[in-house]
Design a protein around this motif. Sequence first.
Motif, mmCIF file in Angstrom:
data_model
loop_
_atom_site.group_PDB
_atom_site.id
_atom_site.type_symbol
_atom_site.label_atom_id
_atom_site.label_comp_id
_atom_site.label_asym_id
_atom_site.label_seq_id
_atom_site.Cartn_x
_atom_site.Cartn_y
_atom_site.Cartn_z
ATOM 1 N N GLU A 242 -2.127 4.999 16.683
ATOM 2 C CA GLU A 242 -3.348 5.716 16.303
ATOM 3 C C GLU A 242 -4.444 5.462 17.329
ATOM 4 O O GLU A 242 -4.517 4.374 17.916
ATOM 5 N N LYS B 112 6.275 7.863 7.406
ATOM 6 C CA LYS B 112 5.799 9.191 7.007
ATOM 7 C C LYS B 112 5.223 9.206 5.591
ATOM 8 O O LYS B 112 4.689 10.218 5.153
ATOM 9 N N LEU C 133 0.452 5.981 5.682
ATOM 10 C CA LEU C 133 -0.594 6.774 6.352
ATOM 11 C C LEU C 133 -1.992 6.332 5.909
ATOM 12 O O LEU C 133 -2.923 6.284 6.708
ATOM 13 N N ASP D 196 -4.934 4.590 8.316
ATOM 14 C CA ASP D 196 -6.327 5.030 8.291
ATOM 15 C C ASP D 196 -7.273 3.855 7.990
ATOM 16 O O ASP D 196 -8.312 3.693 8.630
#
Length: 293
Positions: free
Chosen positions: A63, A85, A90, A94
């Motif tokens: 990222e 995935k 995810l 973040d």
Amino acid sequence: MGQISAQLVKELREKTGAGMMDCKKALMETNGDIQSAIDYLRERGIAQAAKKSGRVAAEGLCEVVVDGNNAVIFELNSETDFVAKNKDFLELLDKVGKALINSNVTNTEEALALTVNGETVETFLINATAKIGEKITLRRVTKVTKDASQGFGAYSHMGGRIVSLVLLAKDNEVVGKDIAMHIAANNPRYLNSASVDAATLEHEKQVLTNQALQEGKPANIVEKMIVGRLNKYLKEICLVDQPFVKDPDLTVAQYLKNNGNDVISFVRLEVGEGIEKVEEDFAAEVAAVTKGN
């Protein structure tokens, strides 16, 4: 029990793989009894992470986060592409990204020790390991800060399998994205020939010399051949000498010159680089389980 010694916390961490705050809480809840504390962590699924500590986490996502004059680029690993995935992973990616961009960390060690909402990044990765069911690790964290006149370019390829970050001498969104895209696609190892270290040059020179001698060329010819091949090698690994990905008739240096800009530095990450993956024999594993039943 009022005081829990650091040594006791350390011992519990080593036995369970759980985070420091979780270990301290478990020991306080169990009056400093190690065995009871292990059970306490196991009951809450936290110590499950310890069983996974020896596994290889070579999948995951990279990222890059840009916020004003700061950017951070990092890799978050899982054991399988499938987990990388899923929604939990995810969200974790973040959460880590936001924590890092809002901090002063510059490397992985500092990132793991960073405290967010009362717990370290290392602790919430251990908790995530227990929740998600696979070993989750953070590696290759780089923070880049720019001046107001300079520019960033960031690019993410294949949903984060490859990410790149470039620092430009002058702020230009289009040029930044173009160069970041080129870096993701062409994987340069160095900015220019001047930045290639002596050990790399010497190693390549030796390889090329041996190749030429194997071809049976005379010594005086070999020397000239090596110069030519070494220059060719440098053009392949140095960003500014590579043919520009969107217009191969130009080198990256020419593209930059046409746009009145220069690259100061860049970072490129690809998932799993440098991690030795363990090849598992699935059929043998199934056979072994079947045999045990």
